[in-house]
Scaffold this active site. Sequence first.
Site, PDB file in Angstrom:
ATOM      1  N   HIS A   1      37.878  41.797  52.293  1.00 29.78           N
ATOM      2  CA  HIS A   1      37.183  40.655  51.485  1.00 29.78           C
ATOM      3  C   HIS A   1      37.914  40.780  50.166  1.00 29.78           C
ATOM      4  O   HIS A   1      38.248  41.894  49.684  1.00 29.78           O
ATOM      5  CB  HIS A   1      35.735  40.896  51.102  1.00 29.78           C
ATOM      6  CG  HIS A   1      35.071  40.596  52.358  1.00 29.78           C
ATOM      7  ND1 HIS A   1      34.620  41.176  53.471  1.00 29.78           N
ATOM      8  CD2 HIS A   1      33.950  39.450  52.462  1.00 29.78           C
ATOM      9  CE1 HIS A   1      33.731  40.709  54.071  1.00 29.78           C
ATOM     10  NE2 HIS A   1      33.278  39.391  53.793  1.00 29.78           N
TER      11      HIS A   1
ATOM     12  N   ASN B   1      40.066  50.100  51.700  1.00 23.92           N
ATOM     13  CA  ASN B   1      38.827  49.238  51.714  1.00 23.92           C
ATOM     14  C   ASN B   1      37.475  49.643  51.638  1.00 23.92           C
ATOM     15  O   ASN B   1      36.749  49.075  51.262  1.00 23.92           O
ATOM     16  CB  ASN B   1      39.340  48.256  53.085  1.00 23.92           C
ATOM     17  CG  ASN B   1      38.143  46.995  53.194  1.00 23.92           C
ATOM     18  OD1 ASN B   1      37.916  46.463  52.295  1.00 23.92           O
ATOM     19  ND2 ASN B   1      37.731  46.996  54.295  1.00 23.92           N
TER      20      ASN B   1
END
EC number: 3.1.30.-
Length: 322
Positions: free
Chosen positions: A142, A174
């Site tokens: 994201h 991440n």
Amino acid sequence: MSSNLIKSFGLIAIGAISGVTFTHFYYKGYQGSDVPDLTPRYTKFDSAGRALESIYDFNATKFFQYGIPGPVADQRVNHGYMSVFDRRTRNPFYTAETITQESLNQRKGNRRYSEFVPDDNIPEMFQAKLGDYRGSGYDRGHQVPAADCKFSQEAMNETFYLSNMCPQVGDGFNRNYWAYFEDWCRRLTSKYGSVTIMTGPLYLPKKNERGQWEVQYRVIGNPPNVAVPTHFFKVIIAEKSGEPTSSPSVAAFVLPNKPIADNFPLKNFAVPVEVVERASGLEILSNVPKGNRKQLCSEVVCQLNVKEFVESVKQKQKNQGK
């Protein structure tokens, strides 16, 4: 880090020269010796009728009758953020969001009901697809976190468009350091009335074994279409309640897309905003003079609190289990 980045970005233009040369030879090779003769549309003559100068003016209007090739930056404004998509890399140029304590305290969205989906706002041939990530070894990372858009289920669902994703290293980045960084950004809302965050990928040069600068990055998918960024940036623009928007507190960071130790200082990734502009081609804070920008890291401690993040995750999991 910032001084090395500034030096390296100046070398990027070298690639443009080789690109022109390649295009020339590719064109000649494709056409053989039949390179088009650009016949002049009109010629100037002197009083004796001798040709002085031949002029060829390209007719752009006629060319565009065949269609306008672009480039196109697909802009999408969602409930919680906006994204501007790069069709060439199948990643966003950047995303932008604004968070507040009030918006973060609204907990009407649940990621259990959200699914990763292609962005139908983008022509099908330029979309990132679910299959591009399958088996690639990279996370669908994201750019605008789902946790920033909990104020409605629809807003949270929109963060799962693949136009809000980039391939990111999972373990150590991440799922760890990048997640801590996102959490740190959210915690800024306890001090500032609003926090605006620009996030996006970068493709930065590095020296090869011959000491030459070059840009290298992986591409995933079948066919390979989705570029794997070498780095990611965040530019944070924070405003205190009641203060003018003409003098925000600003910080910019550039992080490598690779595992980062939990205890590595966030401040080591801080760079001038100009570094991000030069690397991304974006003009950031163009309406805010440099003299009006306050240094965010002079007002708050630019340091991640991994322990608090881990404890908050455990507490959320505990609450969900009740």
